[in-house]
Motif scaffolding. Structure first.
Motif, PDB file in Angstrom:
ATOM      1  N   ALA A   1       0.790  -1.170   0.093  1.00 44.38           N
ATOM      2  CA  ALA A   1      -0.040  -0.057   0.039  1.00 44.38           C
ATOM      3  C   ALA A   1       0.823   1.069   0.139  1.00 44.38           C
ATOM      4  CB  ALA A   1      -0.932   0.064   1.266  1.00 44.38           C
ATOM      5  N   LEU A   2       0.566   2.279  -0.821  1.00 42.20           N
ATOM      6  CA  LEU A   2       1.287   3.465  -0.748  1.00 42.20           C
ATOM      7  C   LEU A   2       0.630   4.754  -0.947  1.00 42.20           C
ATOM      8  CD1 LEU A   2       1.441   3.972  -4.205  1.00 42.20           C
ATOM      9  CD2 LEU A   2       3.314   2.563  -4.139  1.00 42.20           C
ATOM     10  N   THR A   3       1.230   5.919  -1.093  1.00 44.59           N
ATOM     11  CA  THR A   3       0.494   7.117  -1.302  1.00 44.59           C
ATOM     12  C   THR A   3       1.268   7.490  -2.641  1.00 44.59           C
ATOM     13  OG1 THR A   3      -0.015   7.819   1.010  1.00 44.59           O
ATOM     14  CG2 THR A   3       0.130   9.651  -0.779  1.00 44.59           C
ATOM     15  N   TYR A   4       0.671   8.033  -3.486  1.00 47.59           N
ATOM     16  CA  TYR A   4       1.342   8.353  -4.668  1.00 47.59           C
ATOM     17  C   TYR A   4       0.828   9.674  -5.167  1.00 47.59           C
ATOM     18  CZ  TYR A   4      -2.906   7.232  -7.133  1.00 47.59           C
ATOM     19  OH  TYR A   4      -4.009   7.198  -7.636  1.00 47.59           O
ATOM     20  N   ARG A   5       1.363  10.094  -6.168  1.00 48.23           N
ATOM     21  CA  ARG A   5       1.075  11.750  -6.780  1.00 48.23           C
ATOM     22  C   ARG A   5       0.474  11.555  -8.232  1.00 48.23           C
ATOM     23  NH1 ARG A   5       7.264  13.475  -5.952  1.00 48.23           N
ATOM     24  NH2 ARG A   5       7.143  11.519  -7.264  1.00 48.23           N
TER      25      ARG A   5
ATOM     26  N   VAL B   1      -2.286   0.553  -4.226  1.00 47.36           N
ATOM     27  CA  VAL B   1      -1.481  -0.560  -3.974  1.00 47.36           C
ATOM     28  C   VAL B   1      -0.728  -1.033  -5.322  1.00 47.36           C
ATOM     29  CG1 VAL B   1      -1.477  -3.057  -3.548  1.00 47.36           C
ATOM     30  CG2 VAL B   1      -2.901  -1.598  -2.439  1.00 47.36           C
ATOM     31  N   TRP B   2       0.592  -0.926  -4.967  1.00 43.89           N
ATOM     32  CA  TRP B   2       1.592  -1.306  -5.945  1.00 43.89           C
ATOM     33  C   TRP B   2       1.820  -2.636  -6.154  1.00 43.89           C
ATOM     34  CZ3 TRP B   2       4.312   2.127  -9.274  1.00 43.89           C
ATOM     35  CH2 TRP B   2       5.474   1.503  -9.742  1.00 43.89           C
ATOM     36  N   VAL B   3       1.775  -3.274  -7.298  1.00 44.71           N
ATOM     37  CA  VAL B   3       1.774  -4.815  -7.466  1.00 44.71           C
ATOM     38  C   VAL B   3       2.735  -4.965  -8.211  1.00 44.71           C
ATOM     39  CG1 VAL B   3       0.674  -6.838  -8.114  1.00 44.71           C
ATOM     40  CG2 VAL B   3      -0.856  -4.995  -7.007  1.00 44.71           C
ATOM     41  N   GLU B   4       3.754  -5.578  -7.831  1.00 41.52           N
ATOM     42  CA  GLU B   4       4.949  -6.194  -8.519  1.00 41.52           C
ATOM     43  C   GLU B   4       4.532  -7.367  -9.380  1.00 41.52           C
ATOM     44  OE1 GLU B   4       8.540  -5.349 -10.354  1.00 41.52           O
ATOM     45  OE2 GLU B   4       8.062  -3.969  -8.646  1.00 41.52           O
ATOM     46  N   LEU B   5       4.768  -7.551 -10.503  1.00 41.46           N
ATOM     47  CA  LEU B   5       4.510  -8.551 -11.202  1.00 41.46           C
ATOM     48  C   LEU B   5       5.631  -9.293 -11.641  1.00 41.46           C
ATOM     49  CD1 LEU B   5       1.931  -7.482 -13.838  1.00 41.46           C
ATOM     50  CD2 LEU B   5       1.465  -8.453 -11.607  1.00 41.46           C
ATOM     51  N   THR B   6       5.639 -10.751 -11.794  1.00 42.85           N
ATOM     52  CA  THR B   6       6.664 -11.645 -12.133  1.00 42.85           C
ATOM     53  C   THR B   6       7.498 -10.997 -13.304  1.00 42.85           C
ATOM     54  OG1 THR B   6       5.398 -13.204 -13.123  1.00 42.85           O
ATOM     55  CG2 THR B   6       6.118 -13.493 -10.824  1.00 42.85           C
ATOM     56  N   SER B   7       6.807 -10.353 -14.177  1.00 43.86           N
ATOM     57  CA  SER B   7       7.421  -9.754 -15.750  1.00 43.86           C
ATOM     58  C   SER B   7       8.298  -8.644 -15.309  1.00 43.86           C
ATOM     59  CB  SER B   7       6.337  -9.470 -16.494  1.00 43.86           C
ATOM     60  OG  SER B   7       5.377  -8.270 -16.077  1.00 43.86           O
ATOM     61  N   GLY B   8       8.127  -8.173 -14.008  1.00 43.14           N
ATOM     62  CA  GLY B   8       8.997  -6.963 -13.826  1.00 43.14           C
ATOM     63  C   GLY B   8       8.225  -5.685 -13.806  1.00 43.14           C
ATOM     64  N   ARG B   9       6.821  -5.693 -14.553  1.00 46.76           N
ATOM     65  CA  ARG B   9       6.131  -4.486 -15.093  1.00 46.76           C
ATOM     66  C   ARG B   9       5.191  -4.314 -13.808  1.00 46.76           C
ATOM     67  NH1 ARG B   9       5.996  -0.087 -18.433  1.00 46.76           N
ATOM     68  NH2 ARG B   9       3.889   0.426 -18.899  1.00 46.76           N
ATOM     69  N   PRO B  10       5.194  -3.352 -13.115  1.00 47.93           N
ATOM     70  CA  PRO B  10       4.513  -3.177 -11.799  1.00 47.93           C
ATOM     71  C   PRO B  10       3.052  -2.384 -12.403  1.00 47.93           C
ATOM     72  CG  PRO B  10       6.141  -1.490 -11.840  1.00 47.93           C
ATOM     73  CD  PRO B  10       6.415  -2.513 -12.817  1.00 47.93           C
ATOM     74  N   VAL B  11       2.085  -2.781 -11.426  1.00 49.01           N
ATOM     75  CA  VAL B  11       0.523  -2.361 -11.701  1.00 49.01           C
ATOM     76  C   VAL B  11       0.316  -1.707 -10.390  1.00 49.01           C
ATOM     77  CG1 VAL B  11      -1.709  -2.776 -12.115  1.00 49.01           C
ATOM     78  CG2 VAL B  11       0.075  -4.113 -13.247  1.00 49.01           C
ATOM     79  N   LEU B  12      -0.374  -0.303 -10.509  1.00 51.57           N
ATOM     80  CA  LEU B  12      -0.842   0.324  -9.512  1.00 51.57           C
ATOM     81  C   LEU B  12      -2.417   0.088  -9.753  1.00 51.57           C
ATOM     82  CD1 LEU B  12      -0.612   2.700  -7.130  1.00 51.57           C
ATOM     83  CD2 LEU B  12      -0.950   4.245  -8.796  1.00 51.57           C
TER      84      LEU B  12
END
Length: 166
Positions: A104-108, A135-146
């Motif tokens: 979980a995070l705060t973003y701009r 929520v920042w989700v790190e995928l096994t492909s290395g490309r994250p999803v917010l």
């Protein structure tokens, strides 16, 4: 992934664009566009544009408003993984074995992604509707999803429960 009716949900959240300032902006822009079109078709020095242009502009403005009213972001976590459904534009499923980590995070929103919606940042894609939490989700492909959320800690906890113990 299985159908929506077959899976037990660990988390579900539905968000819609309900910010008053955003609706005022949308309706204001639509009003100006319609007024300018009305003036150009029926004003003191009318443009030779046919009336169908007016109908087209009004139709597009109305369709735009209806689409915006129907738009919603649904985030679900089940034993199978994550479902992100940005109705009616995009549906994305992320299988649990493709998830490496989450937090979980705060973003701009404006600085990091240029606003809300389905947005591409420098290294990730974001699905957001409002606020600055997600929520920042790190995928096994290395490309994250917010995934934008009004309950980011609960969403992160549900996603973390899918991960193998470390």
């Amino acid at each position: 992934m299985t159908t929506e009716h077959d899976r037990a949900l660990l988390f579900q959240e539905v968000q819609q664009f309900r910010q008053r300032w955003l609706w005022a902006l949308l309706l204001g822009i639509n009003g100006v566009v319609i007024a300018v079109t009305l003036y150009s078709v029926f004003g003191s020095s009318p443009d030779p544009s046919p009336v169908w242009v007016l109908l087209l502009v009004v139709g597009v403005a109305c369709l735009n408003t209806v689409l915006f009213a129907l738009m919603k972001l649904k985030a679900e976590v089940s034993e199978d993984g994550i479902l992100i459904h940005y109705f009616p534009l995009k549906r994305r499923e992320i299988a649990r074995d493709r998830i490496r980590s989450c937090k979980a995070l705060t973003y701009r929103p404006l600085r990091d992604y240029g606003g809300w919606g389905i947005r591409r940042g420098w290294s990730s894609v974001a699905y957001t509707v409002q606020g600055d939490r997600g929520v920042w989700v790190e995928l096994t492909s290395g490309r994250p999803v917010l995934i934008g959320s009004q309950r980011p800690e609960a969403l992160a906890e549900a996603i973390a429960s899918l991960l193998p113990p470390s």
